[in-house]
Design a protein around this motif. Structure first.
Motif, PDB file in Angstrom:
ATOM      1  N   ARG A  28     -63.523-104.180-102.014  1.00 39.41           N
ATOM      2  CA  ARG A  28     -64.574-103.337-101.138  1.00 39.41           C
ATOM      3  C   ARG A  28     -65.565-103.566-100.901  1.00 39.41           C
ATOM      4  O   ARG A  28     -66.262-104.091-102.173  1.00 39.41           O
ATOM      5  CB  ARG A  28     -64.192-101.939-101.482  1.00 39.41           C
ATOM      6  N   ARG A  81     -75.491-105.171 -88.684  1.00 38.37           N
ATOM      7  CA  ARG A  81     -73.988-105.505 -89.153  1.00 38.37           C
ATOM      8  C   ARG A  81     -73.662-106.720 -87.103  1.00 38.37           C
ATOM      9  O   ARG A  81     -72.792-107.395 -87.805  1.00 38.37           O
ATOM     10  CB  ARG A  81     -72.781-104.047 -88.625  1.00 38.37           C
ATOM     11  N   HIS A 140     -72.342-110.155 -87.760  1.00 35.08           N
ATOM     12  CA  HIS A 140     -71.309-110.853 -86.713  1.00 35.08           C
ATOM     13  C   HIS A 140     -71.701-112.042 -86.071  1.00 35.08           C
ATOM     14  O   HIS A 140     -70.425-113.189 -85.862  1.00 35.08           O
ATOM     15  CB  HIS A 140     -70.597-109.685 -85.493  1.00 35.08           C
ATOM     16  N   ASP A 175     -63.456-111.966 -93.773  1.00 34.14           N
ATOM     17  CA  ASP A 175     -63.365-110.584 -93.544  1.00 34.14           C
ATOM     18  C   ASP A 175     -65.123-109.927 -93.927  1.00 34.14           C
ATOM     19  O   ASP A 175     -65.474-109.904 -94.280  1.00 34.14           O
ATOM     20  CB  ASP A 175     -62.250-109.953 -94.397  1.00 34.14           C
ATOM     21  N   SER A 189     -66.016-107.055 -92.795  1.00 34.25           N
ATOM     22  CA  SER A 189     -66.201-105.797 -92.420  1.00 34.25           C
ATOM     23  C   SER A 189     -67.024-104.981 -93.846  1.00 34.25           C
ATOM     24  O   SER A 189     -67.028-105.247 -94.933  1.00 34.25           O
ATOM     25  CB  SER A 189     -64.427-104.819 -92.853  1.00 34.25           C
ATOM     26  N   GLU A 211     -68.155-101.078 -95.244  1.00 34.21           N
ATOM     27  CA  GLU A 211     -68.942 -99.408 -95.466  1.00 34.21           C
ATOM     28  C   GLU A 211     -69.665 -99.097 -95.240  1.00 34.21           C
ATOM     29  O   GLU A 211     -70.595-100.070 -96.362  1.00 34.21           O
ATOM     30  CB  GLU A 211     -67.683 -98.944 -96.778  1.00 34.21           C
TER      31      GLU A 211
END
Length: 403
Positions: free
Chosen positions: A52, A67, A71, A82, A84, A86
């Motif tokens: 995580r 973000r 990207h 990955d 991703s 939080e």
């Protein structure tokens, strides 16, 4: 290390070094266009070492832009990463001074926190993370005062967690070799270091430059640590005097701010009772050149000397768009390999992050102790870098008191 425990990682601070995110016309520095921390953690997740990933910043409203930056610079650039995350706080929160506390509360004991925020915020964020039994890696300088540094060391010892400073130059193979050679050259006699970055850094760091920190803490800290790493086992600093140049930063920022800071430091060799002298200089008013940071050090022992130029590694490129540039892929390698994968695992910027995460996993499993890393001497543990903070603070006190 095979089959090591997967760790969750919290990254506090969503700026240049973490995510390559800079809101100026210049953008991120040429030597770290996509940042270092997040990219390294994404790749470690691909390897199965990290699970995580949490990103925290005070300003939630800029998180969508962060973000998007990740990207564009990472997600589109490399295969099978990955990206991703939080994020804390929520995207609609303008400013939350307690965001890091909330993010820390979402982690579990034994996880890792990596802090890249303004210098004057390091202590409180690190203390909260340590009290949550998290292993903590902090950007240099770990704190601005020796008192706060000592307090964090004691807190980490009480909670039995790793606490280290992200002094990545220790993982440069040339600097490592220089350290081993320096120890064969007799007692310390003389050392000088120089680091300078272009004026655009004053725009990048406009929020804090000359207010909550200075160029001494920001850049001199690197080579003060290298010097202490070379000789700290046999010598200690006894006196510091600082001098500064002014005239550029204060006009650009419209407030008092030093352009260049030089520290003159006397060291005492414990066994021979002889003395050595060190001069550390850092600046952020250099012109743009063939590399983002001009940097080198020269070490002289009583039996010989060694010199390392980290800015020029005998490797360069030239393009129609960017012109001539001196390259240092020993730090970070951003060009994908022939198959599109990130290929920078051997860079010392990457290794500095990955080695700490490996050490945290080993400490959690019991296969390594904190005492092992203290003895090994490569990881810049807070307990072993007190002299660096003492010199940095003494330099600031010298400037503030005119010598």
């Amino acid at each position: 290390m095979q089959d090591q425990q997967q760790l969750d990682v919290l990254m506090v601070g969503a700026g240049e070094y973490t995510a390559g995110f800079v809101q100026t016309q210049h953008g991120a520095a040429a030597d770290k266009p996509a940042g270092v921390v997040a990219l390294t953690c994404f790749d470690l997740r691909r390897q199965g070492k990290v699970k995580r990933l949490v990103l925290c910043d005070r300003c939630g409203t800029r998180m969508p832009a962060v973000r998007e930056n990740i990207h564009n610079k990472i997600g589109k650039m490399y295969r099978d990463l990955d990206i991703s995350l939080e994020c804390f706080p929520a995207d609609d929160v303008q400013d939350d001074p307690a965001a890091s506390v909330k993010a820390i509360a979402s982690m579990k004991p034994g996880d890792v926190v990596i802090i890249f925020t303004p210098d004057d915020t390091h202590h409180n964020i690190a203390a909260a993370a340590i009290q949550a039994s998290l292993h903590v890696l902090v950007a240099k300088p770990i704190t601005k005062t020796l008192q706060e540094h000592k307090a964090l060391v004691q807190l980490a010892k009480r909670h039995n967690v790793l606490l280290a400073v992200e002094y990545h130059k220790r993982y440069d193979p040339i600097y490592q070799d220089a350290r081993n050679r320096a120890r064969q050259l007799g007692p310390f006699s003389y050392y000088y270091s120089y680091m300078a970055q272009p004026k655009q850094q004053l725009d990048t760091f406009r929020a804090w430059a000359g207010k909550s920190s200075d160029i001494n803490y920001y850049l001199n800290s690197h080579h003060i640590d290298i010097h202490n790493w070379l000789v700290g086992h046999a010598a200690h600093p006894t006196r510091v005097t600082a001098m500064a140049s002014t005239g550029v930063a204060e006009v650009r920022l419209e407030r008092p701010c030093e352009d260049t800071i030089t520290l003159s430091t006397q060291w005492s060799n414990r066994q021979s009772n002889s003395t050595g002298t060190a001069i550390y200089t850092a600046s952020w008013i250099a012109p743009r050149g063939e590399c983002h940071t001009r940097q080198h050090f020269h070490y002289m022992g009583q039996k010989g000397e060694v010199h390392a130029d980290q800015a020029h590694r005998g490797y360069s490129t030239a393009t129609d768009e960017a012109g001539y540039a001196a390259l240092n892929p020993l730090y970070m390698r951003y060009t994908p390999d022939a198959n599109g994968y990130f290929a920078g695992q051997t860079g010392y910027g990457y290794i500095s992050i990955s080695s700490f995460i490996d050490a945290a996993a080993a400490t959690n499993s019991g296969s390594r102790s904190i005492a092992y890393y203290e003895q090994e001497g490569l990881l810049a543990l807070a307990s072993k870098t007190l002299a660096v903070t003492a010199i940095l603070q003494a330099g600031r006190l010298s400037l503030d008191n005119q010598g």
